[in-house]
Design a protein around this motif. Structure first.
Motif, PDB file in Angstrom:
ATOM      1  N   HIS A  21      -9.560 -11.220   9.674  1.00 20.58           N
ATOM      2  CA  HIS A  21     -10.827 -11.909   9.405  1.00 20.58           C
ATOM      3  C   HIS A  21     -11.910 -10.892   9.071  1.00 20.58           C
ATOM      4  O   HIS A  21     -11.826  -9.734   9.463  1.00 20.58           O
ATOM      5  CB  HIS A  21     -11.288 -12.707  10.627  1.00 20.58           C
ATOM      6  CG  HIS A  21     -10.407 -13.852  10.959  1.00 20.58           C
ATOM      7  ND1 HIS A  21      -9.322 -13.740  11.787  1.00 20.58           N
ATOM      8  CD2 HIS A  21     -10.447 -15.146  10.567  1.00 20.58           C
ATOM      9  CE1 HIS A  21      -8.729 -14.911  11.898  1.00 20.58           C
ATOM     10  NE2 HIS A  21      -9.396 -15.785  11.169  1.00 20.58           N
ATOM     11  N   ARG A  80     -19.134 -20.726  14.360  1.00 15.57           N
ATOM     12  CA  ARG A  80     -18.451 -19.501  13.960  1.00 15.57           C
ATOM     13  C   ARG A  80     -18.389 -19.454  12.442  1.00 15.57           C
ATOM     14  O   ARG A  80     -17.854 -20.342  11.801  1.00 15.57           O
ATOM     15  CB  ARG A  80     -17.035 -19.471  14.522  1.00 15.57           C
ATOM     16  CG  ARG A  80     -16.189 -18.390  13.883  1.00 15.57           C
ATOM     17  CD  ARG A  80     -14.859 -18.281  14.523  1.00 15.57           C
ATOM     18  NE  ARG A  80     -15.045 -17.513  15.735  1.00 15.57           N
ATOM     19  CZ  ARG A  80     -14.135 -17.399  16.666  1.00 15.57           C
ATOM     20  NH1 ARG A  80     -12.996 -18.009  16.568  1.00 15.57           N
ATOM     21  NH2 ARG A  80     -14.358 -16.658  17.726  1.00 15.57           N
ATOM     22  N   ARG A 113     -16.978 -17.001   9.709  1.00 19.87           N
ATOM     23  CA  ARG A 113     -16.191 -15.820   9.388  1.00 19.87           C
ATOM     24  C   ARG A 113     -15.326 -16.159   8.192  1.00 19.87           C
ATOM     25  O   ARG A 113     -15.256 -17.305   7.765  1.00 19.87           O
ATOM     26  CB  ARG A 113     -15.362 -15.347  10.582  1.00 19.87           C
ATOM     27  CG  ARG A 113     -14.320 -16.322  11.041  1.00 19.87           C
ATOM     28  CD  ARG A 113     -13.567 -15.767  12.230  1.00 19.87           C
ATOM     29  NE  ARG A 113     -12.516 -16.713  12.600  1.00 19.87           N
ATOM     30  CZ  ARG A 113     -11.695 -16.554  13.601  1.00 19.87           C
ATOM     31  NH1 ARG A 113     -11.786 -15.477  14.358  1.00 19.87           N
ATOM     32  NH2 ARG A 113     -10.775 -17.446  13.876  1.00 19.87           N
ATOM     33  N   TYR A 146     -15.738 -10.044   9.840  1.00 19.38           N
ATOM     34  CA  TYR A 146     -16.811 -10.321  10.783  1.00 19.38           C
ATOM     35  C   TYR A 146     -18.091  -9.662  10.295  1.00 19.38           C
ATOM     36  O   TYR A 146     -18.049  -8.682   9.559  1.00 19.38           O
ATOM     37  CB  TYR A 146     -16.463  -9.784  12.177  1.00 19.38           C
ATOM     38  CG  TYR A 146     -15.429 -10.606  12.897  1.00 19.38           C
ATOM     39  CD1 TYR A 146     -15.804 -11.595  13.780  1.00 19.38           C
ATOM     40  CD2 TYR A 146     -14.077 -10.382  12.694  1.00 19.38           C
ATOM     41  CE1 TYR A 146     -14.861 -12.354  14.456  1.00 19.38           C
ATOM     42  CE2 TYR A 146     -13.124 -11.138  13.358  1.00 19.38           C
ATOM     43  CZ  TYR A 146     -13.524 -12.114  14.235  1.00 19.38           C
ATOM     44  OH  TYR A 146     -12.587 -12.865  14.890  1.00 19.38           O
TER      45      TYR A 146
END
Length: 126
Positions: free
Chosen positions: A84, A68, A70, A86
Motif C-alpha cells: 500500500h 482510511r 490509502r 501511505y
C-alpha cells in the motif's frame, strides 16, 4: 550489497532499489512491522488502486482514525496485492506542524511505498 525484489506470485522483477529503501528503524505513524518501505518505485511495474473506507482502523497507537485513505499496490503482471501507499513519509516542509506539536497529517508528507515482505521474493546480489 544490493537486493533484487520480485513478486512472489509470478516472479516478475519489481525494479525496487535498495538505495530507495527506508532504514528498518525509521519511524512511521502507520508502523513498519513485517514490511519494507521505499521512498520511490518504478510506476510501470505496478497498478495503483485507490482505497477509501469509512470504518475505524488502528495501525498503531499514533495512527488510527475513522476514514482510511490509502492506495493499493498490485503487481502489473499478475495483479497480486503486494503493498500500500501511505501518506506518512517524511514531511515535505520544515513546518513545526499544527499548533507547533510536530509533523501531523495536516503537513504535506512524501508518499511511502510499503510492501509486505510475504508478497516479495528477495534475492541478494553479491
Amino acid at each position: 550489497m544490493a537486493s533484487l525484489y520480485s513478486c512472489r506470485e509470478c516472479g516478475t522483477d519489481l525494479n525496487l532499489r535498495t538505495t530507495h529503501l527506508f532504514p528498518p528503524d525509521f519511524y512511521f505513524e502507520a508502523g513498519n512491522k513485517g514490511t519494507l518501505s521505499f521512498a520511490m518505485v518504478d510506476e510501470t511495474k505496478f497498478k495503483f488502486e485507490k482505497e477509501d473506507k469509512f470504518m475505524p482502523f488502528f495501525e498503531t497507537l499514533d495512527y488510527w482514525g475513522i476514514q482510511r485513505n490509502r492506495t493499493k499496490i498490485k503487481c502489473n503482471c499478475c495483479g497480486k496485492l503486494v503493498g500500500h501507499i501511505y501518506d506518512d513519509g517524511p514531511p515535505l516542509t520544515n513546518s513545526p506542524g499544527q499548533w507547533h506539536f510536530g509533523p501531523s497529517q495536516v503537513i504535506p508528507r512524501a508518499p511511502r511505498y510499503r510492501f509486505k515482505t510475504k508478497a516479495l521474493k528477495i534475492t541478494t546480489e553479491t
